[in-house]
Motif scaffolding. Structure first.
Motif, PDB file in Angstrom:
ATOM      1  N   ARG A  10      -2.250  16.149   7.989  1.00  0.00           N
ATOM      2  CA  ARG A  10      -2.315  14.781   9.156  1.00  0.00           C
ATOM      3  C   ARG A  10      -4.451  14.374   9.227  1.00  0.00           C
ATOM      4  O   ARG A  10      -4.754  13.492   8.692  1.00  0.00           O
ATOM      5  N   SER A  26      -3.704   0.704  14.230  1.00  0.00           N
ATOM      6  CA  SER A  26      -2.602   0.242  14.745  1.00  0.00           C
ATOM      7  C   SER A  26      -2.002   1.741  13.586  1.00  0.00           C
ATOM      8  O   SER A  26      -2.277   2.498  12.860  1.00  0.00           O
ATOM      9  N   ALA A  27      -0.788   1.849  14.345  1.00  0.00           N
ATOM     10  CA  ALA A  27       0.438   3.220  13.678  1.00  0.00           C
ATOM     11  C   ALA A  27       0.052   3.027  12.405  1.00  0.00           C
ATOM     12  O   ALA A  27       0.178   3.993  11.509  1.00  0.00           O
ATOM     13  N   GLU A  28       0.536   2.055  11.721  1.00  0.00           N
ATOM     14  CA  GLU A  28       1.029   1.881  10.956  1.00  0.00           C
ATOM     15  C   GLU A  28      -0.603   1.979   9.226  1.00  0.00           C
ATOM     16  O   GLU A  28      -0.308   2.402   8.881  1.00  0.00           O
ATOM     17  N   VAL A  30      -2.738   4.356   9.951  1.00  0.00           N
ATOM     18  CA  VAL A  30      -3.254   5.418   9.788  1.00  0.00           C
ATOM     19  C   VAL A  30      -2.458   6.177   9.446  1.00  0.00           C
ATOM     20  O   VAL A  30      -2.774   6.742   8.283  1.00  0.00           O
ATOM     21  N   ALA A  31      -0.923   5.733   9.110  1.00  0.00           N
ATOM     22  CA  ALA A  31       0.573   6.422   8.751  1.00  0.00           C
ATOM     23  C   ALA A  31      -0.076   6.091   7.339  1.00  0.00           C
ATOM     24  O   ALA A  31      -0.037   6.452   6.026  1.00  0.00           O
ATOM     25  N   LEU A  71      -6.736  11.879  17.064  1.00  0.00           N
ATOM     26  CA  LEU A  71      -5.462   9.941  17.136  1.00  0.00           C
ATOM     27  C   LEU A  71      -3.859  10.219  16.025  1.00  0.00           C
ATOM     28  O   LEU A  71      -3.435  10.120  16.071  1.00  0.00           O
ATOM     29  N   VAL A  72      -3.952  11.625  15.266  1.00  0.00           N
ATOM     30  CA  VAL A  72      -2.868  12.002  14.712  1.00  0.00           C
ATOM     31  C   VAL A  72      -2.018  12.394  15.577  1.00  0.00           C
ATOM     32  O   VAL A  72      -0.628  12.086  15.564  1.00  0.00           O
ATOM     33  N   ARG A  74      -1.564  11.537  18.795  1.00  0.00           N
ATOM     34  CA  ARG A  74      -1.565   9.817  19.426  1.00  0.00           C
ATOM     35  C   ARG A  74      -0.418   9.636  18.588  1.00  0.00           C
ATOM     36  O   ARG A  74       0.748   8.607  19.305  1.00  0.00           O
ATOM     37  N   GLU A  75      -0.645   9.415  16.867  1.00  0.00           N
ATOM     38  CA  GLU A  75       0.868   8.638  16.364  1.00  0.00           C
ATOM     39  C   GLU A  75       1.720   9.160  15.810  1.00  0.00           C
ATOM     40  O   GLU A  75       2.562   8.833  15.311  1.00  0.00           O
TER      41      GLU A  75
END
Length: 76
Positions: A10, A26-28, A30-31, A71-72, A74-75
C-alpha cells in the motif's frame, strides 16, 4: 519466499500516486487511490515505479516514502 506485508504494498502504491503530502486526504481518497493503482499496475508495477523514482530522484524519494508509510499506517 516470504509474503510482502500489505502495508508495504500500500505504501508503494501511495508513493507512485498523484497524492501529495500537502493535500487534504481522507481515508477514502487514500484507499480508492491505492485500490486503483494496485488494480491497474499491480504490486510489481508500483514497486517498479518506486524504484525508478529512487534512481532518478533519491533526494526527494526518501522523504516521500517516509510520508507514504506514515500515511498508510494511519489509514489502516
Amino acid at each position: 519466499m516470504h509474503k510482502i506485508p500489505d502495508e508495504t504494498v500500500r505504501a508503494e502504491a501511495v508513493f507512485v500516486s498523484h497524492l501529495q503530502a500537502s493535500d487534504a486526504l481522507s481515508a477514502e481518497v487514500v484507499a480508492d487511490t491505492v485500490d486503483t493503482l494496485l488494480h491497474r499496475d499491480g504490486p510489481a508495477g508500483c514497486a517498479a515505479g518506486m524504484a525508478y523514482e529512487f534512481g532518478e530522484h533519491p533526494d526527494t524519494a526518501v522523504p516521500r516514502m517516509r510520508w507514504a508509510r506514515d500515511l498508510v499506517r494511519r489509514e489502516v
